[in-house]
Design a protein around this motif. Structure first.
Motif, short mmCIF file in Angstrom:
data_model
loop_
_atom_site.label_atom_id
_atom_site.label_comp_id
_atom_site.label_asym_id
_atom_site.label_seq_id
_atom_site.Cartn_x
_atom_site.Cartn_y
_atom_site.Cartn_z
N ALA A 89 4.70 10.51 -6.56
CA ALA A 89 6.02 10.85 -7.11
C ALA A 89 5.94 11.72 -8.34
O ALA A 89 6.84 12.52 -8.61
CB ALA A 89 6.78 9.56 -7.43
N ASP A 90 4.86 11.58 -9.12
CA ASP A 90 4.76 12.35 -10.35
C ASP A 90 4.28 13.77 -10.04
O ASP A 90 3.21 13.95 -9.45
CB ASP A 90 3.77 11.68 -11.31
CG ASP A 90 3.89 12.21 -12.73
OD1 ASP A 90 4.04 13.44 -12.90
OD2 ASP A 90 3.86 11.39 -13.66
N ALA A 121 0.83 -1.20 0.00
CA ALA A 121 0.00 0.00 0.00
C ALA A 121 0.87 1.25 0.00
O ALA A 121 0.64 2.18 -0.78
CB ALA A 121 -0.93 -0.01 1.22
N GLU A 122 1.86 1.29 0.87
CA GLU A 122 2.73 2.45 0.95
C GLU A 122 3.45 2.68 -0.38
O GLU A 122 3.57 3.83 -0.84
CB GLU A 122 3.75 2.28 2.07
CG GLU A 122 4.68 3.48 2.22
CD GLU A 122 5.71 3.30 3.32
OE1 GLU A 122 6.69 4.08 3.33
OE2 GLU A 122 5.55 2.40 4.17
N ALA A 123 3.93 1.61 -1.00
CA ALA A 123 4.64 1.75 -2.27
C ALA A 123 3.73 2.34 -3.34
O ALA A 123 4.15 3.20 -4.13
CB ALA A 123 5.17 0.39 -2.73
N HIS A 124 2.49 1.89 -3.37
CA HIS A 124 1.54 2.42 -4.36
C HIS A 124 1.25 3.91 -4.11
O HIS A 124 1.20 4.71 -5.06
CB HIS A 124 0.24 1.62 -4.32
CG HIS A 124 0.34 0.24 -4.90
ND1 HIS A 124 0.87 -0.01 -6.15
CD2 HIS A 124 -0.02 -0.97 -4.39
CE1 HIS A 124 0.82 -1.31 -6.39
NE2 HIS A 124 0.29 -1.91 -5.35
N PHE A 125 1.03 4.27 -2.85
CA PHE A 125 0.76 5.67 -2.54
C PHE A 125 1.95 6.56 -2.90
O PHE A 125 1.78 7.63 -3.50
CB PHE A 125 0.43 5.84 -1.05
CG PHE A 125 -0.89 5.25 -0.63
CD1 PHE A 125 -2.01 5.35 -1.45
CD2 PHE A 125 -1.02 4.60 0.58
CE1 PHE A 125 -3.23 4.81 -1.07
CE2 PHE A 125 -2.23 4.05 0.98
CZ PHE A 125 -3.33 4.15 0.15
N ARG A 126 3.16 6.11 -2.57
CA ARG A 126 4.34 6.92 -2.86
C ARG A 126 4.58 7.03 -4.36
O ARG A 126 4.99 8.09 -4.86
CB ARG A 126 5.56 6.34 -2.15
CG ARG A 126 5.50 6.47 -0.63
CD ARG A 126 6.84 6.22 0.03
NE ARG A 126 6.76 6.27 1.48
CZ ARG A 126 6.75 7.39 2.20
NH1 ARG A 126 6.79 8.57 1.58
NH2 ARG A 126 6.68 7.34 3.53
N ALA A 127 4.28 5.97 -5.10
CA ALA A 127 4.41 6.04 -6.56
C ALA A 127 3.42 7.04 -7.14
O ALA A 127 3.74 7.80 -8.05
CB ALA A 127 4.20 4.65 -7.16
N ALA A 128 2.20 7.05 -6.58
CA ALA A 128 1.19 7.99 -7.06
C ALA A 128 1.60 9.43 -6.79
O ALA A 128 1.30 10.33 -7.58
CB ALA A 128 -0.15 7.69 -6.39
#
Length: 283
Positions: A149-150, A140-147
């Motif tokens: 990042a842009d 979950a954290e990885a997905h949120f941080r990827a979102a």
């Protein structure tokens, strides 16, 4: 916008009126936008099952978008409602179908929304009472941080603030309180600036739980107005006539004038020409 600002009655009335005026097979974009507004209104009221049912109508039975451009931005809100009403599996299938279909053609904004949706669906959401594994939390954290990042999300501040809040909620529930405070502070400031009162309350509650001082700023005159009245005042301050404002907000010029008449005493102004000075320097 009205629903996110807390005026759910007005949002619902506008959306239902739009639905009554169009054939959903011929005006699919209007149909989808109206369903998204009804879903947002229900979510703000905590009626997540109803919210999910409305947002689910933005997609066909097999998960295809009812309207290619209007349906996909509903993915993250669909996921948010799903985790609160036990529809995680159905929402997950729709999100992953969208990710496969869009693939490299997804815009940066849609990639961010898919990332947020995946983050929400990866583990137990807030207020669900479900257990969450360390693996789920990490995904979950990885997905949120990827979102996040842009930098394109800077052009969509409300969506960015939603993702920041989702990330912070997950961090705090993993007892990483210090890490949650930065995203919380940024999300709360954005929601305040946008006048998104239900989201201010949610972010404020989460911030207090994280030990942040969230003293409300001193109220101003605009805070006494409804979201629709604030819209009208803002457009009038830019020099638009009652007719022009009415065309933008789907109101009659007479209704616009009535709102201005009732708003002026609350703002301490007596003439339209004073509105520009009143709003100058506000975010």
């Amino acid at each position: 916008m009205l629903a996110f600002q807390g005026d759910t009655a007005a949002a619902r009335a506008r959306a239902e009126e739009a639905l009554s005026l169009v054939d959903p097979l011929e005006s699919r974009s209007v149909h989808v936008y109206a369903r998204r507004a009804l879903g947002a209104a229900s979510a703000v009221e905590g009626a997540y099952e109803a919210a999910y049912d409305q947002l689910r109508r933005c997609f066909t039975a097999d998960g295809a978008p009812v309207h290619y451009h209007a349906s996909y931005p509903a993915l993250a809100d669909l996921a948010a409602a799903a985790v609160r009403c036990g529809r995680r599996e159905d929402a997950g299938e729709i999100v992953e179908r969208a990710a496969r279909v869009l693939a490299d053609d997804a815009s940066p904004r849609l990639r961010a929304l898919i990332g947020r949706a995946r983050g929400l669906l990866a583990g137990a959401g807030p207020d669900t009472g479900d257990a969450e594994s360390a693996g789920d939390a990490g995904d979950a954290e990885a997905h949120f941080r990827a979102a996040l990042a842009d930098p394109v999300l800077e052009y969509w501040p409300f969506e960015r603030a939603q993702t920041l809040l989702d990330l912070a909620e997950r961090l705090r529930r993993r007892r990483r309180v210090a890490e949650a405070r930065g995203p919380l502070a940024e999300a709360l400031e954005t929601f305040r600036r946008l006048g998104a009162r239900p989201w201010v309350e949610r972010a404020g509650s989460e911030s207090r739980a994280a030990g942040l001082d969230v003293t409300d700023p001193a109220p101003d005159a605009l805070a006494e107005l409804s979201p629709q009245q604030r819209q009208i005042i803002g457009l009038a301050a830019r020099g638009l006539t009652n007719r022009e404002i009415g065309e933008r907000l789907f109101l009659s010029p007479r209704t616009v004038g009535s709102h201005l008449y009732r708003s002026f005493p609350k703002l301490g102004v007596t003439a339209r020409s004073q509105l520009r000075d009143l709003l100058e320097g506000r975010p």
